[in-house]
Design a protein around this motif. Structure first.
Motif, mmCIF file in Angstrom:
data_model
loop_
_atom_site.group_PDB
_atom_site.id
_atom_site.type_symbol
_atom_site.label_atom_id
_atom_site.label_comp_id
_atom_site.label_asym_id
_atom_site.label_seq_id
_atom_site.Cartn_x
_atom_site.Cartn_y
_atom_site.Cartn_z
ATOM 1 N N HIS A 40 0.910 -1.198 0.010
ATOM 2 C CA HIS A 40 -0.106 -0.036 0.082
ATOM 3 C C HIS A 40 0.763 1.157 -0.005
ATOM 4 O O HIS A 40 1.943 1.036 0.187
ATOM 5 N N ARG A 41 0.345 2.438 -0.213
ATOM 6 C CA ARG A 41 0.896 3.809 0.114
ATOM 7 C C ARG A 41 1.046 4.289 1.282
ATOM 8 O O ARG A 41 0.295 5.169 1.647
ATOM 9 N N GLY A 42 1.909 3.446 2.134
ATOM 10 C CA GLY A 42 1.635 4.118 3.277
ATOM 11 C C GLY A 42 0.676 3.278 4.307
ATOM 12 O O GLY A 42 0.249 2.430 4.124
ATOM 13 N N LEU A 43 0.765 3.710 5.739
ATOM 14 C CA LEU A 43 0.003 3.118 6.528
ATOM 15 C C LEU A 43 -1.525 3.782 6.664
ATOM 16 O O LEU A 43 -2.342 2.994 6.877
ATOM 17 N N ASP A 90 6.121 2.179 14.239
ATOM 18 C CA ASP A 90 6.476 3.539 14.214
ATOM 19 C C ASP A 90 6.662 4.096 15.655
ATOM 20 O O ASP A 90 7.390 3.452 16.165
ATOM 21 N N ASP A 91 6.040 4.937 15.874
ATOM 22 C CA ASP A 91 6.130 5.553 17.347
ATOM 23 C C ASP A 91 5.124 4.814 18.388
ATOM 24 O O ASP A 91 4.953 5.430 19.574
ATOM 25 N N ARG A 92 4.422 3.792 18.053
ATOM 26 C CA ARG A 92 3.462 3.248 18.734
ATOM 27 C C ARG A 92 3.945 2.107 19.620
ATOM 28 O O ARG A 92 4.838 1.404 18.939
ATOM 29 N N ASP A 93 3.261 1.735 20.555
ATOM 30 C CA ASP A 93 3.529 0.079 21.243
ATOM 31 C C ASP A 93 3.159 -0.717 20.253
ATOM 32 O O ASP A 93 2.020 -0.801 19.893
ATOM 33 N N GLU A 122 10.489 0.216 12.552
ATOM 34 C CA GLU A 122 10.252 0.129 11.136
ATOM 35 C C GLU A 122 11.000 -1.253 10.677
ATOM 36 O O GLU A 122 11.516 -1.933 11.321
ATOM 37 N N LEU A 123 10.422 -1.545 9.470
ATOM 38 C CA LEU A 123 10.862 -2.861 8.765
ATOM 39 C C LEU A 123 12.307 -3.133 8.651
ATOM 40 O O LEU A 123 12.889 -3.983 8.731
ATOM 41 N N GLU A 124 12.917 -1.850 8.682
ATOM 42 C CA GLU A 124 14.428 -1.814 8.471
ATOM 43 C C GLU A 124 14.913 -2.679 9.809
ATOM 44 O O GLU A 124 16.202 -3.296 9.768
ATOM 45 N N ALA A 125 14.316 -2.833 10.722
ATOM 46 C CA ALA A 125 14.734 -3.572 11.855
ATOM 47 C C ALA A 125 15.069 -5.018 11.483
ATOM 48 O O ALA A 125 15.710 -5.759 11.890
ATOM 49 N N TRP A 126 14.126 -5.469 10.602
ATOM 50 C CA TRP A 126 14.259 -7.047 10.400
ATOM 51 C C TRP A 126 15.417 -7.152 9.255
ATOM 52 O O TRP A 126 16.012 -8.173 9.080
ATOM 53 N N SER A 153 15.363 -1.899 19.058
ATOM 54 C CA SER A 153 15.406 -0.713 19.842
ATOM 55 C C SER A 153 14.772 0.569 18.913
ATOM 56 O O SER A 153 14.815 0.505 17.563
ATOM 57 N N VAL A 154 14.115 1.450 19.688
ATOM 58 C CA VAL A 154 13.383 2.488 18.957
ATOM 59 C C VAL A 154 14.598 3.652 19.025
ATOM 60 O O VAL A 154 14.697 4.208 20.012
#
Length: 228
Positions: A40-43, A90-93, A122-126, A153-154
């Protein structure tokens, strides 16, 4: 049997393709499933009225999710589906994100199995969870900086990956420029790193949670389809 994968953007596609391919091979279930990736085009955001038809101008995952789940529910009995939904916290739990998605799936598509994946921040964590894959795709990547990263980590995850892969100067320039250039780079990082990823060695806790859910649900879906 179909696995319908709804994700946030195009950069998630190559990563999810590798994860699903490897999970299905390990479980020896590849012959039972075909999977389809739908970026999709973003969340986006959930509509004020969850039962309302989405506006034509809305293209985000959450913008369209209730309507898409209702559409899958209408197909119940005609075809077996496993719904897979993946997005960034993102910035949510991350647990709050999971509970919200779980509510939507149980409310609007209760007839289908579902698997939810929430990448922390973010997916970059994966991608950051697999140094060997990073090194194979980017031989000049900064191992010292990567090693200082605490998994999931955030911390500004894509920014850290930018510095690991592109170096301090180019990484800072990319952060300064922002989107849409960032989106192009994110897709390129995922495209180059994901072919080298191995799920069993990935250190991202949120990816491993997602894999464990796939391990549990996919065999259950096959067994139910056999009994139908």
């Amino acid at each position: 049997m179909r696995i319908e994968v709804l994700c946030e953007d195009k950069s998630a596609q190559p990563v999810l393709d590798q994860v699903l391919k490897q999970v299905l091979e390990r479980l020896q279930l590849s012959r039972y499933f075909e999977y389809y990736l739908h970026p999709h085009r973003g969340l986006g955001s959930l509509p004020g009225q969850l039962n309302a038809r989405p506006l034509a101008s809305k293209t985000g995952l959450y913008d369209l999710l209730p309507a898409k789940l209702r559409a899958y529910q209408k197909l119940a009995g005609r075809e077996h589906f496993v719904l897979v939904i993946v997005h960034d916290s993102d910035d949510r739990d991350a647990d709050d994100c999971y509970r919200q998605l779980e509510y939507l799936c149980r409310t609007f598509a209760p007839a289908h199995f579902f698997v939810l994946g929430i990448s922390v921040e973010e997916l970059e964590a994966w991608l950051l969870g697999d140094w060997s894959a990073i090194k194979s795709a980017y031989p000049e990547a900064d191992h010292k900086l990567w090693k200082s990263y605490r998994q999931d980590s955030v911390c500004g995850t894509w920014e850290l990956l930018a510095h690991v892969l592109e170096g301090k100067h180019k990484g800072n320039e990319l952060i300064r420029v922002g989107y849409p250039a960032v989106g192009i780079y994110k897709s390129e990082w995922a495209r180059r790193i994901s072919p080298y990823m191995k799920i069993e060695r990935n250190q991202s806790p949120s990816l491993q949670k997602f894999i464990r859910r796939l391990d549990k649900i996919l065999p259950m879906a096959v067994e139910e389809a056999r009994r139908a």
